[in-house]
Design an enzyme around this catalytic site. Sequence first.
Site, PDB file in Angstrom:
ATOM      1  N   LYS A   1       7.629  11.713  -1.070  1.00  0.00           N
ATOM      2  CA  LYS A   1       7.227  12.864  -1.902  1.00  0.00           C
ATOM      3  C   LYS A   1       5.716  13.123  -1.783  1.00  0.00           C
ATOM      4  O   LYS A   1       5.281  14.240  -1.555  1.00  0.00           O
ATOM      5  CB  LYS A   1       7.592  12.618  -3.376  1.00  0.00           C
ATOM      6  CG  LYS A   1       9.066  12.335  -3.622  1.00  0.00           C
ATOM      7  CD  LYS A   1       9.368  12.136  -5.103  1.00  0.00           C
ATOM      8  CE  LYS A   1       8.738  10.885  -5.722  1.00  0.00           C
ATOM      9  NZ  LYS A   1       9.226   9.604  -5.178  1.00  0.00           N
TER      10      LYS A   1
ATOM     11  N   ARG B   1      11.531  13.408 -14.409  1.00  0.00           N
ATOM     12  CA  ARG B   1      12.262  12.197 -14.048  1.00  0.00           C
ATOM     13  C   ARG B   1      13.392  11.899 -15.016  1.00  0.00           C
ATOM     14  O   ARG B   1      14.111  10.925 -14.833  1.00  0.00           O
ATOM     15  CB  ARG B   1      11.307  11.000 -14.064  1.00  0.00           C
ATOM     16  CG  ARG B   1      10.696  10.681 -12.721  1.00  0.00           C
ATOM     17  CD  ARG B   1       9.608   9.658 -12.955  1.00  0.00           C
ATOM     18  NE  ARG B   1       9.509   8.710 -11.891  1.00  0.00           N
ATOM     19  CZ  ARG B   1       8.553   8.734 -10.959  1.00  0.00           C
ATOM     20  NH1 ARG B   1       7.651   9.672 -10.948  1.00  0.00           N
ATOM     21  NH2 ARG B   1       8.516   7.800 -10.041  1.00  0.00           N
TER      22      ARG B   1
ATOM     23  N   ARG C   1       3.075   0.283   2.636  1.00  0.00           N
ATOM     24  CA  ARG C   1       2.156   1.393   2.342  1.00  0.00           C
ATOM     25  C   ARG C   1       0.762   0.893   1.941  1.00  0.00           C
ATOM     26  O   ARG C   1       0.619  -0.098   1.238  1.00  0.00           O
ATOM     27  CB  ARG C   1       2.762   2.192   1.184  1.00  0.00           C
ATOM     28  CG  ARG C   1       1.828   3.211   0.594  1.00  0.00           C
ATOM     29  CD  ARG C   1       2.540   4.128  -0.351  1.00  0.00           C
ATOM     30  NE  ARG C   1       3.165   3.468  -1.462  1.00  0.00           N
ATOM     31  CZ  ARG C   1       3.914   4.093  -2.360  1.00  0.00           C
ATOM     32  NH1 ARG C   1       4.148   5.382  -2.229  1.00  0.00           N
ATOM     33  NH2 ARG C   1       4.436   3.446  -3.362  1.00  0.00           N
TER      34      ARG C   1
ATOM     35  N   ARG D   1      -1.052  -0.414  -4.006  1.00  0.00           N
ATOM     36  CA  ARG D   1      -0.721  -0.216  -5.412  1.00  0.00           C
ATOM     37  C   ARG D   1      -0.169  -1.490  -6.041  1.00  0.00           C
ATOM     38  O   ARG D   1       0.566  -2.226  -5.398  1.00  0.00           O
ATOM     39  CB  ARG D   1       0.319   0.909  -5.550  1.00  0.00           C
ATOM     40  CG  ARG D   1      -0.318   2.271  -5.526  1.00  0.00           C
ATOM     41  CD  ARG D   1       0.653   3.401  -5.403  1.00  0.00           C
ATOM     42  NE  ARG D   1       1.870   3.303  -6.191  1.00  0.00           N
ATOM     43  CZ  ARG D   1       2.798   4.248  -6.223  1.00  0.00           C
ATOM     44  NH1 ARG D   1       2.628   5.363  -5.523  1.00  0.00           N
ATOM     45  NH2 ARG D   1       3.884   4.106  -6.941  1.00  0.00           N
TER      46      ARG D   1
ATOM     47  N   ARG E   1      12.070   0.050 -10.003  1.00  0.00           N
ATOM     48  CA  ARG E   1      11.790   1.488  -9.884  1.00  0.00           C
ATOM     49  C   ARG E   1      13.015   2.229  -9.343  1.00  0.00           C
ATOM     50  O   ARG E   1      13.319   3.343  -9.771  1.00  0.00           O
ATOM     51  CB  ARG E   1      10.575   1.712  -8.968  1.00  0.00           C
ATOM     52  CG  ARG E   1       9.275   1.323  -9.654  1.00  0.00           C
ATOM     53  CD  ARG E   1       8.146   1.084  -8.684  1.00  0.00           C
ATOM     54  NE  ARG E   1       7.802   2.217  -7.863  1.00  0.00           N
ATOM     55  CZ  ARG E   1       7.006   2.133  -6.790  1.00  0.00           C
ATOM     56  NH1 ARG E   1       6.489   0.971  -6.434  1.00  0.00           N
ATOM     57  NH2 ARG E   1       6.735   3.204  -6.093  1.00  0.00           N
TER      58      ARG E   1
HETATM   59  P1  AP5 Z   1       5.160   8.187  -0.074  1.00  0.00           P
HETATM   60  O1  AP5 Z   1       4.935   9.588   0.369  1.00  0.00           O
HETATM   61  O2  AP5 Z   1       4.009   7.452  -0.660  1.00  0.00           O
HETATM   62  O3  AP5 Z   1       6.450   8.121  -1.020  1.00  0.00           O
HETATM   63  P2  AP5 Z   1       6.672   8.632  -2.512  1.00  0.00           P
HETATM   64  O4  AP5 Z   1       8.028   9.243  -2.564  1.00  0.00           O
HETATM   65  O5  AP5 Z   1       5.511   9.473  -2.954  1.00  0.00           O
HETATM   66  O6  AP5 Z   1       6.705   7.231  -3.224  1.00  0.00           O
HETATM   67  P3  AP5 Z   1       6.069   6.698  -4.585  1.00  0.00           P
HETATM   68  O7  AP5 Z   1       6.199   5.217  -4.531  1.00  0.00           O
HETATM   69  O8  AP5 Z   1       4.688   7.254  -4.822  1.00  0.00           O
HETATM   70  O9  AP5 Z   1       7.056   7.298  -5.617  1.00  0.00           O
HETATM   71  P4  AP5 Z   1       7.326   6.806  -7.027  1.00  0.00           P
HETATM   72  O10 AP5 Z   1       8.142   7.935  -7.536  1.00  0.00           O
HETATM   73  O11 AP5 Z   1       7.907   5.457  -7.149  1.00  0.00           O
HETATM   74  O12 AP5 Z   1       5.863   6.592  -7.636  1.00  0.00           O
HETATM   75  P5  AP5 Z   1       4.940   7.479  -8.593  1.00  0.00           P
HETATM   76  O13 AP5 Z   1       3.557   7.292  -8.139  1.00  0.00           O
HETATM   77  O14 AP5 Z   1       5.480   8.849  -8.765  1.00  0.00           O
HETATM   78  O15 AP5 Z   1       5.746   7.369   1.189  1.00  0.00           O
HETATM   79  C1  AP5 Z   1       5.941   5.957   1.104  1.00  0.00           C
HETATM   80  C2  AP5 Z   1       5.509   5.302   2.436  1.00  0.00           C
HETATM   81  O16 AP5 Z   1       6.427   5.697   3.462  1.00  0.00           O
HETATM   82  C3  AP5 Z   1       4.118   5.748   2.921  1.00  0.00           C
HETATM   83  O17 AP5 Z   1       3.468   4.649   3.491  1.00  0.00           O
HETATM   84  C4  AP5 Z   1       4.395   6.848   3.970  1.00  0.00           C
HETATM   85  O18 AP5 Z   1       3.412   6.851   4.988  1.00  0.00           O
HETATM   86  C5  AP5 Z   1       5.760   6.412   4.513  1.00  0.00           C
HETATM   87  N1  AP5 Z   1       6.608   7.550   4.840  1.00  0.00           N
HETATM   88  C6  AP5 Z   1       6.731   8.713   4.149  1.00  0.00           C
HETATM   89  N2  AP5 Z   1       7.644   9.528   4.747  1.00  0.00           N
HETATM   90  C7  AP5 Z   1       8.103   8.838   5.829  1.00  0.00           C
HETATM   91  C8  AP5 Z   1       9.077   9.140   6.858  1.00  0.00           C
HETATM   92  N3  AP5 Z   1       9.720  10.319   6.891  1.00  0.00           N
HETATM   93  N4  AP5 Z   1       9.286   8.203   7.808  1.00  0.00           N
HETATM   94  C9  AP5 Z   1       8.619   7.012   7.792  1.00  0.00           C
HETATM   95  N5  AP5 Z   1       7.687   6.683   6.858  1.00  0.00           N
HETATM   96  C10 AP5 Z   1       7.433   7.580   5.872  1.00  0.00           C
HETATM   97  O19 AP5 Z   1       5.178   6.741 -10.006  1.00  0.00           O
HETATM   98  C11 AP5 Z   1       4.690   5.430 -10.233  1.00  0.00           C
HETATM   99  C12 AP5 Z   1       5.076   4.992 -11.648  1.00  0.00           C
HETATM  100  O20 AP5 Z   1       4.456   5.870 -12.613  1.00  0.00           O
HETATM  101  C13 AP5 Z   1       6.575   5.052 -11.979  1.00  0.00           C
HETATM  102  O21 AP5 Z   1       7.254   3.892 -11.558  1.00  0.00           O
HETATM  103  C14 AP5 Z   1       6.533   5.203 -13.511  1.00  0.00           C
HETATM  104  O22 AP5 Z   1       6.269   3.974 -14.136  1.00  0.00           O
HETATM  105  C15 AP5 Z   1       5.328   6.117 -13.734  1.00  0.00           C
HETATM  106  N6  AP5 Z   1       5.681   7.557 -13.740  1.00  0.00           N
HETATM  107  C16 AP5 Z   1       5.272   8.510 -12.849  1.00  0.00           C
HETATM  108  N7  AP5 Z   1       5.769   9.704 -13.175  1.00  0.00           N
HETATM  109  C17 AP5 Z   1       6.536   9.525 -14.289  1.00  0.00           C
HETATM  110  C18 AP5 Z   1       7.320  10.407 -15.088  1.00  0.00           C
HETATM  111  N8  AP5 Z   1       7.440  11.716 -14.801  1.00  0.00           N
HETATM  112  N9  AP5 Z   1       7.984   9.863 -16.147  1.00  0.00           N
HETATM  113  C19 AP5 Z   1       7.874   8.545 -16.474  1.00  0.00           C
HETATM  114  N10 AP5 Z   1       7.129   7.662 -15.757  1.00  0.00           N
HETATM  115  C20 AP5 Z   1       6.460   8.155 -14.667  1.00  0.00           C
END
Ligand code: AP5
Length: 217
Positions: free
Chosen positions: A13, A88, A127, A161, A172
């Site tokens: 994402k 979410r 990552r 992270r 997660r």
């Molecule tokens: P990346 O693009 O970083 O993936 P992502 O989907 O953004 O993953 P996240 O881990 O950031 O998502 P998340 O939803 O768990 O975390 P968030 O920060 O939102 O890609 C991952 C890796 O793969 C990278 O190294 C990239 O280079 C590689 N890659 C990407 N695409 C690829 C492909 N096609 N092929 C190969 N490699 C690829 O949330 C963190 C925490 O915050 C949550 O756990 C929760 O506690 C809290 N939180 C955030 N938002 C909310 C909400 N709305 N409600 C409640 N809690 C929340």
Amino acid sequence: MIVVLLGPPGAGKGTQARRIEDKMGLVQLSTGDMLRAAVAARTEVGRAAQAIMEAGELVPDATMVRMISERIEAPDCAKGCLLDGFPRTYAQAAALDRMLTDKGLVLDRVIEMKVDDAILVERITGRFACATCGEGYHGRYRRPKVEGVCDNCGGAAFDRRADDTAETVAARLAAYNTETAPLLVYYAEAGTLASVDAMAPIAEVGEAIDALLDRAG
Ligand code: AP5
């Protein structure tokens, strides 16, 4: 244009949101990035969220809805925004609908990024990001062009992270399957959902998303 990227942790994402932001001028609103900034700044929200995030659980809906409703009001979102990590839960999705209705806006497209669970742990544990500008990399799939030097800003320090451990990824993923995946039905019924194969290489996933956004725009 208002777009939601929906997918499990590590689906890509953030990678795609940053690319679309550069290409289309839509502002990326990443609730994960906002929370990590709050944790780093030791704000009240950050102090309350830190342990929840490190456990891989979801931060309470009221906090997240407040965060997005304040951010979406900012002038830089006038041209549109790309929601990465929000909504979410049903409560967040319903709050987003109300927010947009109040502003006379509509949710143009929800893009599901489909990835098999088995690959997510590898994506997340591999990552890392530039400590200066936040540009994201992966040990196998997206290395800096010059080893140890950020492509974007030339920085030489990188970090990982706190929630990118194999144990936290499992929590997660469970939170995604229980709380967030049901939103796929919600948005399918609303007629806004489209899916892309996010197992494909990064550039191909980008092309599939661009094609969907061209049709929605
Ligand atoms: P990346 O693009 O970083 O993936 P992502 O989907 O953004 O993953 P996240 O881990 O950031 O998502 P998340 O939803 O768990 O975390 P968030 O920060 O939102 O890609 C991952 C890796 O793969 C990278 O190294 C990239 O280079 C590689 N890659 C990407 N695409 C690829 C492909 N096609 N092929 C190969 N490699 C690829 O949330 C963190 C925490 O915050 C949550 O756990 C929760 O506690 C809290 N939180 C955030 N938002 C909310 C909400 N709305 N409600 C409640 N809690 C929340």
